[in-house]
Design an enzyme around this catalytic site. Structure first.
Site, PDB file in Angstrom:
ATOM      1  N   GLU A  43       0.136-101.469  58.766  1.00  0.00           N
ATOM      2  CA  GLU A  43      -0.612-102.683  59.088  1.00  0.00           C
ATOM      3  C   GLU A  43      -1.268-102.621  60.456  1.00  0.00           C
ATOM      4  O   GLU A  43      -2.389-103.080  60.627  1.00  0.00           O
ATOM      5  CB  GLU A  43       0.301-103.927  59.031  1.00  0.00           C
ATOM      6  N   ASP A  56       4.699-102.001  56.480  1.00  0.00           N
ATOM      7  CA  ASP A  56       4.469-103.239  57.229  1.00  0.00           C
ATOM      8  C   ASP A  56       5.641-103.358  58.212  1.00  0.00           C
ATOM      9  O   ASP A  56       6.780-103.597  57.805  1.00  0.00           O
ATOM     10  CB  ASP A  56       4.423-104.445  56.281  1.00  0.00           C
ATOM     11  N   ILE A 113       6.409-105.611  60.555  1.00  0.00           N
ATOM     12  CA  ILE A 113       7.019-106.951  60.447  1.00  0.00           C
ATOM     13  C   ILE A 113       6.146-107.756  59.497  1.00  0.00           C
ATOM     14  O   ILE A 113       4.989-108.054  59.807  1.00  0.00           O
ATOM     15  CB  ILE A 113       7.077-107.714  61.799  1.00  0.00           C
ATOM     16  N   ASP A 114       6.678-108.108  58.374  1.00  0.00           N
ATOM     17  CA  ASP A 114       5.944-109.027  57.507  1.00  0.00           C
ATOM     18  C   ASP A 114       6.483-110.425  57.778  1.00  0.00           C
ATOM     19  O   ASP A 114       7.696-110.617  57.879  1.00  0.00           O
ATOM     20  CB  ASP A 114       6.116-108.684  56.022  1.00  0.00           C
ATOM     21  N   THR A 118       4.832-112.242  60.437  1.00  0.00           N
ATOM     22  CA  THR A 118       4.745-112.211  61.907  1.00  0.00           C
ATOM     23  C   THR A 118       4.656-113.627  62.494  1.00  0.00           C
ATOM     24  O   THR A 118       5.228-113.901  63.554  1.00  0.00           O
ATOM     25  CB  THR A 118       3.542-111.350  62.368  1.00  0.00           C
ATOM     26  N   ASP A 138       1.719-105.532  52.187  1.00  0.00           N
ATOM     27  CA  ASP A 138       2.552-106.688  51.836  1.00  0.00           C
ATOM     28  C   ASP A 138       3.172-106.539  50.443  1.00  0.00           C
ATOM     29  O   ASP A 138       4.170-107.190  50.148  1.00  0.00           O
ATOM     30  CB  ASP A 138       1.715-107.984  51.831  1.00  0.00           C
TER      31      ASP A 138
HETATM   32  C1  IPD Z   1       1.285-111.998  56.028  1.00  0.00           C
HETATM   33  C2  IPD Z   1       2.432-112.793  55.463  1.00  0.00           C
HETATM   34  C3  IPD Z   1       1.895-114.012  54.781  1.00  0.00           C
HETATM   35  C4  IPD Z   1       0.986-113.651  53.662  1.00  0.00           C
HETATM   36  C5  IPD Z   1      -0.123-112.754  54.164  1.00  0.00           C
HETATM   37  C6  IPD Z   1       0.408-111.566  54.913  1.00  0.00           C
HETATM   38  P1  IPD Z   1       1.940-110.577  58.239  1.00  0.00           P
HETATM   39  O1  IPD Z   1       1.748-110.797  56.636  1.00  0.00           O
HETATM   40  O2  IPD Z   1       3.125-112.035  54.529  1.00  0.00           O
HETATM   41  O3  IPD Z   1       2.908-114.772  54.197  1.00  0.00           O
HETATM   42  O4  IPD Z   1       0.447-114.825  53.139  1.00  0.00           O
HETATM   43  O5  IPD Z   1      -0.864-112.321  53.045  1.00  0.00           O
HETATM   44  O6  IPD Z   1      -0.673-110.805  55.401  1.00  0.00           O
HETATM   45  O7  IPD Z   1       0.599-110.743  58.862  1.00  0.00           O
HETATM   46  O8  IPD Z   1       2.895-111.599  58.681  1.00  0.00           O
HETATM   47  O9  IPD Z   1       2.470-109.198  58.325  1.00  0.00           O
END
Ligand code: IPD
Length: 308
Positions: free
Chosen positions: A98, A119, A121-122, A124, A249
Site C-alpha cells: 500500500e 497492507d 496497517i489496514d 489506518t 485490502d
Molecule cells: C481502507 C480501510 C477502509 C476501506 C478502504 C481501505 P486503509 O484501508 O480498509 O475500511 O473502506 O477501502 O482502503 O487505508 O485503512 O489501509
C-alpha cells in the site's frame, strides 16, 4: 494460544512443498510455498509487535489522496520490515504494498509471477483514532491465485491464516463461516468512502446502503476492509460488500473467506478481480446470489488498481 496459531499454515504438505503447477495457461514456477509461509509468519509476528506497541501511543499522520486516506510512520515501518525481510529471501518475487512498494505511476500489475500483496496497517483511520479494528494483511499469490493469507489484529488478538485447499484458522483453530443463506437474517458489513467519489457515485452508494439497511437484518461498518473479511471468515458477520477497496485490502481476506467455506465474488456476480476495486464476500453462495440481486442497480466502477 497465539504462539501456536501459525502451525496450521506451516504444517508441511505430503511432498507438496514445491508448487510447480503445470495446468494449462499456468507457469511452472519452482516456488517453495512452505518456505514462503515460514518466512511470512515470522515477519508478521515481528510486525504485529510493532503495531501493538504503536496502538498504545499518540499517532501522528499525514493525509494522502484525501482527508480519509492517511499514512503514519508505523505504516511505513511495517511495510519496510515486511517487504525488506521477504525480499532478502525471495529477491525475484514481485511486491505490491500500500505504501508505495510498487509505484502507482506504472500501475500495479498482477501477473502469473509469485507476488506478495501487503497492507501494513489496514484501518489506518481507526489506528489513528485508537480504535482497535486495525490489522496487518499479507497475501502470497501465484499464477493469479492466492496461496497464502495472514491477517493479524494484535490489539484484539485475532490471527487468521489460510493456505489454499488447507482451510482457514483463527489463532490455530479451524473456522467456518456462519453458513447463513438468507439476507433478512444476515449481519452485513459495508464500508463507504465519501471524499474520493463524485456526486453520482455517492447517490448510488447511498441508495444501496438504504436498500441493504431495509433488507438485511442489520448493517455494520468496522472501518477496515481486512477486518470485515476476517469477520465473515469467522462467522461473526454474514456478508461484506465494498466499492473502492484496493487490492491489498482484499488479497489475503478473500482466501480466508474461501477457505472458511464462504464465497468471494464481484458485486455484479462475476469472478472476483482484486484489481477492480470491487468486492462481495458472503458466508454462502446462496447469500451471494441474493446480495448480487439486491446490488444490481447500484454498481460502481472506478479506476482500477492496475491502471497507471
Ligand atoms: C481502507 C480501510 C477502509 C476501506 C478502504 C481501505 P486503509 O484501508 O480498509 O475500511 O473502506 O477501502 O482502503 O487505508 O485503512 O489501509
Amino acid at each position: 494460544m497465539l504462539r501456536f496459531a501459525w502451525q496450521q499454515l506451516l504444517r508441511r504438505g505430503s511432498g507438496s512443498a514445491k508448487c510447480c503447477s503445470t495446468a494449462s495457461g499456468k507457469v511452472n514456477w519452482n516456488v517453495d510455498v512452505d518456505k514462503c509461509a515460514e518466512a511470512s509468519c515470522a515477519l508478521v509476528d515481528q510486525a504485529a509487535e510493532l503495531l501493538k506497541e504503536a496502538n498504545k501511543e499518540i499517532r501522528v499522520f499525514k493525509t494522502k489522496a484525501n482527508n480519509q486516506d492517511l499514512v503514519t510512520v508505523t505504516d511505513r515501518q511495517i511495510e519496510d520490515l515486511l517487504v525488506c525481510g521477504l525480499r532478502r529471501q525471495f529477491p525475484d518475487h514481485v511486491y505490491i504494498g500500500e505504501e508505495g512498494t510498487s509505484g502507482p505511476a506504472t500501475g500495479r500489475q498482477l501477473t502469473n509471477q509469485p507476488t506478495w500483496i501487503i497492507d501494513p496497517i489496514d484501518g489506518t483511520v481507526n489506528f489513528v483514532h485508537g480504535c482497535p479494528y486495525n490489522c496487518i494483511s499479507v497475501a502470497f499469490w501465484l499464477n493469479r491465485q492466492p496461496e497464502l493469507a495472514i491477517c493479524y489484529c494484535p490489539t484484539l488478538q485475532l490471527k487468521l491464516t489460510a493456505r489454499r485447499k488447507r482451510g482457514c484458522y483463527l489463532n490455530g483453530r479451524q473456522i467456518r463461516t456462519s453458513g447463513q443463506r438468507e439476507l433478512r437474517r444476515s449481519l452485513v458489513l459495508h464500508e463507504m468512502h465519501a471524499s474520493n467519489m463524485g456526486d453520482d457515485h455517492r447517490d448510488t452508494l447511498w441508495a444501496m446502503t438504504v436498500n441493504l439497511f431495509c433488507r438485511a437484518q442489520t448493517l455494520r461498518s468496522t472501518g477496515s476492509a481486512v477486518m470485515d473479511l476476517c469477520l465473515v471468515a469467522m462467522g461473526a458477520a454474514d456478508a461484506y460488500v465494498e466499492f473502492l477497496p484496493h487490492c491489498w485490502d482484499v488479497a489475503a481476506g478473500a482466501l480466508l473467506v474461501r477457505e472458511a467455506g464462504g464465497a468471494v465474488m464481484d458485486p455484479a456476480g462475476g469472478e472476483l478481480d482484486i484489481m477492480s476495486r470491487r468486492v462481495l464476500a458472503t458466508a454462502t453462495p446462496e447469500l451471494g446470489c441474493q446480495m448480487v440481486q439486491l446490488l444490481a442497480d447500484s454498481q460502481i466502477y472506478h479506476k482500477r488498481d492496475d491502471q497507471p
